[in-house]
Motif scaffolding. Structure first.
Motif, PDB file in Angstrom:
ATOM      1  N   MET A   1      18.953  33.047  65.044  1.00 28.33           N
ATOM      2  CA  MET A   1      20.251  32.321  65.393  1.00 28.33           C
ATOM      3  C   MET A   1      20.858  32.032  64.517  1.00 28.33           C
ATOM      4  O   MET A   1      20.307  32.346  62.810  1.00 28.33           O
ATOM      5  CB  MET A   1      19.624  30.837  65.552  1.00 28.33           C
ATOM      6  CG  MET A   1      21.040  29.739  66.512  1.00 28.33           C
ATOM      7  SD  MET A   1      20.960  28.132  66.799  1.00 28.33           S
ATOM      8  CE  MET A   1      20.053  28.372  68.160  1.00 28.33           C
ATOM      9  N   SER A   2      22.469  32.413  64.498  1.00 33.63           N
ATOM     10  CA  SER A   2      23.202  33.258  63.276  1.00 33.63           C
ATOM     11  C   SER A   2      24.243  31.974  63.023  1.00 33.63           C
ATOM     12  O   SER A   2      23.284  30.489  63.885  1.00 33.63           O
ATOM     13  CB  SER A   2      24.003  33.499  64.286  1.00 33.63           C
ATOM     14  OG  SER A   2      24.986  33.285  65.229  1.00 33.63           O
ATOM     15  N   GLY A   3      24.360  31.160  62.005  1.00 31.39           N
ATOM     16  CA  GLY A   3      25.285  30.275  61.504  1.00 31.39           C
ATOM     17  C   GLY A   3      25.973  29.143  62.348  1.00 31.39           C
ATOM     18  O   GLY A   3      26.042  28.306  61.917  1.00 31.39           O
ATOM     19  N   GLY A   4      27.217  30.550  63.192  1.00 31.45           N
ATOM     20  CA  GLY A   4      27.822  29.979  63.904  1.00 31.45           C
ATOM     21  C   GLY A   4      27.156  29.587  65.179  1.00 31.45           C
ATOM     22  O   GLY A   4      28.038  28.477  65.889  1.00 31.45           O
ATOM     23  N   GLN A   5      26.513  29.731  65.509  1.00 31.99           N
ATOM     24  CA  GLN A   5      25.613  29.054  66.967  1.00 31.99           C
ATOM     25  C   GLN A   5      24.701  27.469  66.019  1.00 31.99           C
ATOM     26  O   GLN A   5      25.176  27.331  67.249  1.00 31.99           O
ATOM     27  CB  GLN A   5      24.083  30.209  67.693  1.00 31.99           C
ATOM     28  CG  GLN A   5      25.046  31.551  68.177  1.00 31.99           C
ATOM     29  CD  GLN A   5      23.618  32.489  68.313  1.00 31.99           C
ATOM     30  OE1 GLN A   5      22.659  32.657  67.731  1.00 31.99           O
ATOM     31  NE2 GLN A   5      24.045  33.613  69.157  1.00 31.99           N
ATOM     32  N   PHE A   6      24.591  28.084  65.219  1.00 30.42           N
ATOM     33  CA  PHE A   6      23.508  27.061  64.642  1.00 30.42           C
ATOM     34  C   PHE A   6      24.543  25.940  65.028  1.00 30.42           C
ATOM     35  O   PHE A   6      24.482  24.090  65.115  1.00 30.42           O
ATOM     36  CB  PHE A   6      23.042  26.888  63.542  1.00 30.42           C
ATOM     37  CG  PHE A   6      22.533  25.825  62.692  1.00 30.42           C
ATOM     38  CD1 PHE A   6      20.612  25.136  63.398  1.00 30.42           C
ATOM     39  CD2 PHE A   6      22.621  25.121  61.589  1.00 30.42           C
ATOM     40  CE1 PHE A   6      20.735  24.132  62.731  1.00 30.42           C
ATOM     41  CE2 PHE A   6      22.589  23.879  61.462  1.00 30.42           C
ATOM     42  CZ  PHE A   6      21.177  23.549  61.971  1.00 30.42           C
ATOM     43  N   MET A   7      25.658  25.925  64.233  1.00 24.55           N
ATOM     44  CA  MET A   7      26.808  25.090  64.330  1.00 24.55           C
ATOM     45  C   MET A   7      27.196  24.398  65.606  1.00 24.55           C
ATOM     46  O   MET A   7      28.114  23.137  65.379  1.00 24.55           O
ATOM     47  CB  MET A   7      28.622  25.735  63.711  1.00 24.55           C
ATOM     48  CG  MET A   7      29.101  24.954  62.977  1.00 24.55           C
ATOM     49  SD  MET A   7      28.908  23.039  61.628  1.00 24.55           S
ATOM     50  CE  MET A   7      28.851  24.164  60.386  1.00 24.55           C
ATOM     51  N   VAL A   8      27.104  24.823  66.298  1.00 24.18           N
ATOM     52  CA  VAL A   8      27.667  24.746  67.496  1.00 24.18           C
ATOM     53  C   VAL A   8      26.526  24.376  68.061  1.00 24.18           C
ATOM     54  O   VAL A   8      26.935  23.545  69.294  1.00 24.18           O
ATOM     55  CB  VAL A   8      27.705  26.344  68.792  1.00 24.18           C
ATOM     56  CG1 VAL A   8      27.761  25.603  69.408  1.00 24.18           C
ATOM     57  CG2 VAL A   8      29.375  27.238  67.965  1.00 24.18           C
ATOM     58  N   VAL A   9      25.409  24.252  68.178  1.00 26.53           N
ATOM     59  CA  VAL A   9      24.303  23.466  68.261  1.00 26.53           C
ATOM     60  C   VAL A   9      24.751  22.168  67.663  1.00 26.53           C
ATOM     61  O   VAL A   9      23.536  21.364  68.358  1.00 26.53           O
ATOM     62  CB  VAL A   9      22.766  24.230  67.910  1.00 26.53           C
ATOM     63  CG1 VAL A   9      21.981  23.153  69.105  1.00 26.53           C
ATOM     64  CG2 VAL A   9      22.767  25.341  69.606  1.00 26.53           C
ATOM     65  N   LEU A  10      24.413  22.569  66.834  1.00 29.16           N
ATOM     66  CA  LEU A  10      25.004  20.921  65.360  1.00 29.16           C
ATOM     67  C   LEU A  10      25.685  20.330  66.506  1.00 29.16           C
ATOM     68  O   LEU A  10      25.278  19.557  66.774  1.00 29.16           O
ATOM     69  CB  LEU A  10      24.395  20.990  64.318  1.00 29.16           C
ATOM     70  CG  LEU A  10      24.663  20.199  63.278  1.00 29.16           C
ATOM     71  CD1 LEU A  10      23.997  19.504  63.416  1.00 29.16           C
ATOM     72  CD2 LEU A  10      25.135  20.651  61.960  1.00 29.16           C
ATOM     73  N   ILE A  11      26.955  20.574  66.649  1.00 28.73           N
ATOM     74  CA  ILE A  11      28.175  19.796  67.238  1.00 28.73           C
ATOM     75  C   ILE A  11      27.564  19.184  68.362  1.00 28.73           C
ATOM     76  O   ILE A  11      28.263  17.755  68.851  1.00 28.73           O
ATOM     77  CB  ILE A  11      29.272  20.994  66.661  1.00 28.73           C
ATOM     78  CG1 ILE A  11      29.775  20.968  65.806  1.00 28.73           C
ATOM     79  CG2 ILE A  11      30.748  19.696  67.541  1.00 28.73           C
ATOM     80  CD1 ILE A  11      30.579  21.693  65.427  1.00 28.73           C
ATOM     81  N   VAL A  12      27.007  19.844  69.670  1.00 27.64           N
ATOM     82  CA  VAL A  12      26.882  19.606  70.745  1.00 27.64           C
ATOM     83  C   VAL A  12      25.828  18.210  70.536  1.00 27.64           C
ATOM     84  O   VAL A  12      25.526  17.067  71.456  1.00 27.64           O
ATOM     85  CB  VAL A  12      26.693  20.130  71.119  1.00 27.64           C
ATOM     86  CG1 VAL A  12      25.967  20.158  72.825  1.00 27.64           C
ATOM     87  CG2 VAL A  12      27.328  21.400  71.611  1.00 27.64           C
ATOM     88  N   ALA A  13      24.491  18.486  69.248  1.00 30.56           N
ATOM     89  CA  ALA A  13      23.510  17.340  69.273  1.00 30.56           C
ATOM     90  C   ALA A  13      24.043  16.195  68.301  1.00 30.56           C
ATOM     91  O   ALA A  13      24.498  14.973  68.560  1.00 30.56           O
ATOM     92  CB  ALA A  13      22.462  17.874  68.264  1.00 30.56           C
TER      93      ALA A  13
END
Length: 84
Positions: A1-13
């Motif tokens: 998982m790249s940094g951008g995808q991790f950020m999206v998942v974190l924001i959604v959570a």
């Protein structure tokens, strides 16, 4: 998982957790009375003001009834004098 995808998942959570907390604590506090100072809280001042408004409405109803009765009796008296 790249940094951008991790950020999206974190924001959604974060948004999901915030909405759960908001609905859990915000809704119940407003609609069940909540703590003093919250929008739905019934304080002694609120109760006193509600009682005062109730009394004022009752007094207004009495005044309206008296006014209507006087108008009706005055109309009847005028008609009686005209017919005399």
């Amino acid at each position: 998982m790249s940094g951008g995808q991790f950020m999206v998942v974190l924001i959604v959570a974060m948004v999901m957790i915030a909405s759960i907390v908001k609905s859990r604590y915000g809704y119940h506090a407003r609609h069940r009375g909540g703590l003093a100072g919250e929008p739905g809280a019934e304080t002694a001042e609120t109760q006193r003001l509600r009682e005062e408004v109730k009394q004022l409405k009752e007094r207004l109803a009495v005044l309206e009834r008296i006014t209507v009765e006087k108008e009706s009796s005055l109309e009847r008296e005028i008609e009686r004098l005209r017919n005399s």
